[in-house]
Write a protein that holds these residues in place. Structure first.
Motif, PDB file in Angstrom:
ATOM      1  N   ASN A  54     -12.734  28.554 -26.778  1.00 38.03           N
ATOM      2  CA  ASN A  54     -11.612  28.963 -27.431  1.00 38.03           C
ATOM      3  C   ASN A  54     -10.296  28.526 -26.755  1.00 38.03           C
ATOM      4  N   GLN A  55      -9.375  28.186 -27.404  1.00 36.25           N
ATOM      5  CA  GLN A  55      -8.149  28.103 -26.820  1.00 36.25           C
ATOM      6  C   GLN A  55      -6.959  28.214 -27.841  1.00 36.25           C
ATOM      7  N   THR A  56      -5.658  28.320 -27.416  1.00 35.71           N
ATOM      8  CA  THR A  56      -4.568  28.415 -28.264  1.00 35.71           C
ATOM      9  C   THR A  56      -4.408  27.251 -29.177  1.00 35.71           C
ATOM     10  N   VAL A  57      -4.380  26.058 -28.148  1.00 41.41           N
ATOM     11  CA  VAL A  57      -4.242  24.696 -29.114  1.00 41.41           C
ATOM     12  C   VAL A  57      -5.269  23.852 -28.753  1.00 41.41           C
ATOM     13  N   PHE A  58      -5.707  23.188 -29.756  1.00 36.94           N
ATOM     14  CA  PHE A  58      -7.041  22.196 -29.538  1.00 36.94           C
ATOM     15  C   PHE A  58      -6.498  21.001 -28.956  1.00 36.94           C
ATOM     16  N   ASP A  59      -6.936  20.408 -27.876  1.00 37.29           N
ATOM     17  CA  ASP A  59      -6.621  19.302 -27.295  1.00 37.29           C
ATOM     18  C   ASP A  59      -7.637  18.098 -27.790  1.00 37.29           C
ATOM     19  N   HIS A  60      -6.932  17.633 -28.801  1.00 43.28           N
ATOM     20  CA  HIS A  60      -7.834  16.570 -29.637  1.00 43.28           C
ATOM     21  C   HIS A  60      -7.975  15.424 -28.818  1.00 43.28           C
ATOM     22  N   LYS A  61      -6.939  14.771 -28.112  1.00 43.58           N
ATOM     23  CA  LYS A  61      -7.028  13.612 -27.447  1.00 43.58           C
ATOM     24  C   LYS A  61      -8.059  13.933 -26.387  1.00 43.58           C
ATOM     25  N   ALA A  62      -8.429  14.696 -25.562  1.00 45.34           N
ATOM     26  CA  ALA A  62      -9.406  14.737 -24.621  1.00 45.34           C
ATOM     27  C   ALA A  62     -10.841  15.024 -25.126  1.00 45.34           C
ATOM     28  N   PHE A  63     -10.708  15.732 -26.496  1.00 45.20           N
ATOM     29  CA  PHE A  63     -12.071  15.785 -27.105  1.00 45.20           C
ATOM     30  C   PHE A  63     -12.732  14.364 -27.636  1.00 45.20           C
ATOM     31  N   LEU A  64     -11.645  13.680 -28.150  1.00 42.57           N
ATOM     32  CA  LEU A  64     -12.006  12.290 -28.918  1.00 42.57           C
ATOM     33  C   LEU A  64     -12.277  11.451 -27.793  1.00 42.57           C
ATOM     34  N   ALA A  65     -12.001  11.354 -26.690  1.00 40.44           N
ATOM     35  CA  ALA A  65     -12.064  10.507 -25.449  1.00 40.44           C
ATOM     36  C   ALA A  65     -13.573  10.355 -25.439  1.00 40.44           C
ATOM     37  N   ASN A  66     -14.340  11.399 -25.588  1.00 41.20           N
ATOM     38  CA  ASN A  66     -15.887  11.493 -25.344  1.00 41.20           C
ATOM     39  C   ASN A  66     -16.615  11.609 -26.463  1.00 41.20           C
ATOM     40  N   VAL A  67     -16.105  11.434 -27.743  1.00 44.58           N
ATOM     41  CA  VAL A  67     -16.990  11.359 -28.850  1.00 44.58           C
ATOM     42  C   VAL A  67     -17.648  10.110 -29.272  1.00 44.58           C
ATOM     43  N   THR A  68     -18.918  10.160 -29.419  1.00 42.83           N
ATOM     44  CA  THR A  68     -19.691   8.893 -29.836  1.00 42.83           C
ATOM     45  C   THR A  68     -19.286   8.231 -31.002  1.00 42.83           C
ATOM     46  N   HIS A  69     -19.802   6.893 -31.054  1.00 44.20           N
ATOM     47  CA  HIS A  69     -19.391   6.114 -32.412  1.00 44.20           C
ATOM     48  C   HIS A  69     -20.630   6.277 -33.219  1.00 44.20           C
ATOM     49  N   GLN A  70     -21.890   6.743 -32.936  1.00 45.56           N
ATOM     50  CA  GLN A  70     -22.638   7.060 -33.691  1.00 45.56           C
ATOM     51  C   GLN A  70     -22.715   7.990 -34.932  1.00 45.56           C
ATOM     52  N   SER A  71     -23.739   7.983 -36.032  1.00 44.62           N
ATOM     53  CA  SER A  71     -23.646   8.792 -36.979  1.00 44.62           C
ATOM     54  C   SER A  71     -23.784  10.214 -36.843  1.00 44.62           C
ATOM     55  N   GLY A  72     -23.395  11.064 -37.701  1.00 40.21           N
ATOM     56  CA  GLY A  72     -23.851  12.382 -37.267  1.00 40.21           C
ATOM     57  C   GLY A  72     -23.231  13.442 -38.039  1.00 40.21           C
ATOM     58  N   VAL A  73     -23.181  14.691 -37.545  1.00 41.26           N
ATOM     59  CA  VAL A  73     -22.452  15.927 -38.386  1.00 41.26           C
ATOM     60  C   VAL A  73     -21.407  16.490 -37.405  1.00 41.26           C
ATOM     61  N   TYR A  74     -20.522  16.963 -37.895  1.00 47.41           N
ATOM     62  CA  TYR A  74     -19.593  17.948 -36.966  1.00 47.41           C
ATOM     63  C   TYR A  74     -19.009  19.190 -37.524  1.00 47.41           C
ATOM     64  N   ARG A  75     -18.916  19.930 -36.728  1.00 44.65           N
ATOM     65  CA  ARG A  75     -18.536  21.351 -37.260  1.00 44.65           C
ATOM     66  C   ARG A  75     -17.172  21.710 -36.624  1.00 44.65           C
ATOM     67  N   MET A  76     -16.302  22.396 -37.377  1.00 48.79           N
ATOM     68  CA  MET A  76     -14.938  22.733 -36.862  1.00 48.79           C
ATOM     69  C   MET A  76     -14.843  24.197 -36.881  1.00 48.79           C
ATOM     70  N   TYR A  77     -14.239  24.735 -35.770  1.00 44.03           N
ATOM     71  CA  TYR A  77     -14.309  26.251 -35.402  1.00 44.03           C
ATOM     72  C   TYR A  77     -12.694  26.943 -35.774  1.00 44.03           C
ATOM     73  N   ASP A  78     -12.535  27.859 -35.773  1.00 46.85           N
ATOM     74  CA  ASP A  78     -11.041  28.664 -35.868  1.00 46.85           C
ATOM     75  C   ASP A  78     -11.299  29.556 -34.657  1.00 46.85           C
ATOM     76  N   GLU A  79     -10.081  30.504 -34.410  1.00 47.64           N
ATOM     77  CA  GLU A  79      -9.825  31.167 -33.249  1.00 47.64           C
ATOM     78  C   GLU A  79     -10.990  32.427 -33.161  1.00 47.64           C
ATOM     79  N   GLN A  80     -11.526  32.671 -34.358  1.00 53.88           N
ATOM     80  CA  GLN A  80     -12.653  33.658 -34.193  1.00 53.88           C
ATOM     81  C   GLN A  80     -13.981  33.060 -34.123  1.00 53.88           C
ATOM     82  N   GLN A  81     -14.117  31.705 -33.861  1.00 54.83           N
ATOM     83  CA  GLN A  81     -15.249  31.083 -33.654  1.00 54.83           C
ATOM     84  C   GLN A  81     -16.057  30.901 -34.868  1.00 54.83           C
TER      85      GLN A  81
END
Length: 610
Positions: A4-31
């Motif tokens: 959990n963090q104040t601002v989501f660092d999407h660049k650091a996250f996307l640098a490690n995301v696979t190009h395969q198919s799948g499902v993603y879940r997005m969370y807010d401050e309360q998880q």
């Protein structure tokens, strides 16, 4: 998953995301999961959310709340579609289109007993047998069962009643049951009637009639004229039924989905067509985020309604007609076909008979949405009128009403019903089994119910703006005393609802807490109509609970309250001594003669009744 963090660092996250198919879940401050999605390429799909030129208002609002994302890789897009559907049903994310329909469809079931039973069923399919449906309502099921009772003399009684018979019941005399419980019909003939009922439920009426005609002719050739007459009567009844049925067209099996939308409200209406007849229909009102397209809504509805292990396989028709084309229709066709074991076709651009069905479904969806909005607007107008009558500083958002129901002080039940500007909020209804008070003391019962509801409330949001107490000044005074003793952020406005002269509707008197001022609203006042609606609903809810409790108590044996007496010993006592009254009057020695009853247990029974 990211911390959990104040601002989501999407660049650091996307640098490690696979190009395969799948499902993603997005969370807010309360998880909390706020969105679930699927992708053929997870990296590309997730990167699209964080572009500077995102056109969708919904997507921009979603991105502002993202504090973490996690992904689940799948082997295929089909697996991703199934997993996404399961996650949406599990987490109910606020930015997904949600289908909220907690009611299961009613079915007709033919059980797998030696003498199968024909009956209604709702819920999980725990009973072994064949299920037919779904039916649009319980009323449709009971109408069908009453009709079938006239056509096919198959038992519809409960198993306990069936096993206990030593002679035919009234249904046999009325020729609505063949009394298999006492062997009034042969096994072969009974199974034939079950087979005919099965064909009838499958819509194969002509095959049923052909079979009955053949049986009638065979019986006639054997000079069994009484049996032939019974077959003749069945054929005549079936012919009459056919005349009353509306044959819709030539298409055997369809689910036709109509769609209507007014701003952020949508309605999807399904026509169930089986064996060329409209079996029934049902409307759904999914919860949709703003800026959702029609295609997104239809796609989400079809996926959640048909796909998954929790879906009754008998619900899925061989052909599904949609009001618009959806992107994942090919995937859905493949998955549904694999799920049910036969080919399922999904179409949207239809003509001729299918187009007429679709027009009908769209018309029904539009009408259902108009009716729903009309009811909602009427309810909101009544809330505003009530607000004006009491001159409150802020709009009324929540009203609760309490009522007490009992029979001469026994099986006392208290009800709490909840209304908001949209109408009854049935998910927040509560019943309380009242105990520990003097039987018949309505004031104490009201205190018990209020304590159950508000005794541990600390969150200000859970408190209503108004609490109606169904009763006169006595019940209202008890409620006033209760709230005076509670340390609440703010006490709701308390109002007593006293029945008028002769208990006629329109003559109710409202009693304000504190001053006990009496208010008599005009019989035509929308505010009074709202009060009547809430009061009647609390009364209905309390009576329903009380009757259920009373029925349960009526079926309960007094022997069940004796420690150490189980079902077998109860049965032995009643059978050996001849009844409950004989058990009550029996001595210790007489009780000891019953198999399984020791001296100590006999003394316990004797002491219990004396």
């Amino acid at each position: 998953m990211e911390n959990n963090q104040t601002v989501f660092d999407h660049k650091a996250f996307l640098a490690n995301v696979t190009h395969q198919s799948g499902v993603y879940r997005m969370y807010d401050e309360q998880q909390q999961v706020i969105y679930v999605g699927k992708a053929k390429d997870l990296n590309k799909r997730l990167a699209s959310y964080f572009r500077r030129d995102v056109p969708s208002v919904k997507t921009r609002a979603l991105v502002q709340q993202i504090r973490a994302i996690d992904v689940t890789i799948t082997h295929t897009e089909g697996e991703a579609l199934i997993l996404e559907n399961n996650y949406i049903k599990k987490y109910q994310p606020k930015y997904n289109i949600l289908l909220r329909d907690d009611k299961s469809y009613p079915y007709i079931v033919i059980t797998a007993h030696r003498h199968p039973k024909l009956g209604a069923h709702r819920g999980g399919k725990r009973v072994k047998g064949e299920y037919f449906g779904p039916f649009p309502s319980a009323g449709a099921v009971w109408d069908s069962l009453r009709l079938m009772q006239k056509l096919f003399p198959i038992r519809q009684c409960e198993d306990s009643y069936y096993r206990a018979r030593s002679r035919p019941c009234l249904q046999y005399q009325l020729k609505r049951c063949s009394a298999p419980c006492v062997d009034k019909i042969s096994e072969q003939d009974y199974q034939q009637q079950v087979h005919l009922a099965r064909l009838f439920l499958q819509g194969k009426n002509e095959q049923v009639i052909s079979t009955l005609v053949e049986s009638m002719e065979r019986a006639s050739d054997k000079l069994a004229f009484e049996q032939a007459a019974r077959y003749r009567d069945q054929i005549a009844t079936l012919r009459k039924v056919q005349e009353k049925q509306f044959v819709s067209g030539t298409t055997a099996e369809l689910d036709v989905i109509g769609f209507a939308r007014i701003k952020n409200q949508a309605c999807l209406h399904i026509l169930f067509i089986r064996d060329r007849m409209v079996l029934g229909s049902k409307s759904f009102y999914p919860l949709i985020p703003s800026a959702s397209s029609d295609e997104e809504i239809v796609s989400a509805f079809v996926t959640q309604h048909y796909l998954g292990e929790d879906v009754n396989q008998g619900n899925i028709a061989k052909e599904i007609i949609l009001p618009c084309a959806i992107d994942n229709s090919v995937q859905l066709q493949h998955l549904l076909s694999k799920q049910v074991g036969y080919e399922v076709k999904i179409a949207s651009n239809v003509r001729s008979e299918r187009k007429r069905y679709l027009t009908l479904a769209n018309t029904n969806a539009d009408n259902a949405l108009q009716v729903k909005n009309s009811h909602k607007e009427s309810m909101q107008a009544r809330f505003r009128e009530l607000n004006n009558e009491f001159e409150l500083n802020k709009p009324i958002e929540r009203i609760e009403c309490f009522d007490i129901s009992h029979t001469m002080g026994q099986q006392t039940v208290a009800s709490c019903v909840v209304f908001n500007p949209d109408g009854p909020l049935k998910s927040d209804y509560r019943r309380y089994n009242v105990h520990g008070i003097t039987p018949g003391d309505d004031y104490a019962a009201m205190s018990f119910a209020l304590n159950k509801r508000y005794g541990k409330v600390k969150d200000d949001d859970k408190l209503p703006d108004i609490v109606f107490i169904d009763g006169g000044k006595g019940q209202l005074a008890r409620a006033e005393q209760f709230f005076a003793d509670l340390d609440l952020p703010h006490s709701p406005l308390l109002i007593g609802v006293a029945k008028g002269e002769s208990r006629k509707p329109g003559l109710e008197t409202l009693i304000m807490a504190g001053s006990h001022q009496l208010i008599n609203l005009p019989a035509t006042s929308p505010a009074l109509h709202l009060v009547q609606h809430i009061r009647d609903e609390s009364h209905r809810f309390a009576i329903a609970g009380h009757r259920a409790k009373r029925a349960k108590a009526a079926k309960k044996s007094t022997l069940e309250d004796i420690p150490g007496i189980g079902a077998k010993k109860r049965q032995a006592l009643l059978k050996y001594l001849g009844g409950l009254q004989e058990v009550k009057n029996a001595s210790v020695d007489q009780l000891m003669q019953v198999p399984g009853i020791s001296q100590q247990l006999a003394k316990t029974i004797r002491d219990f009744f004396n």
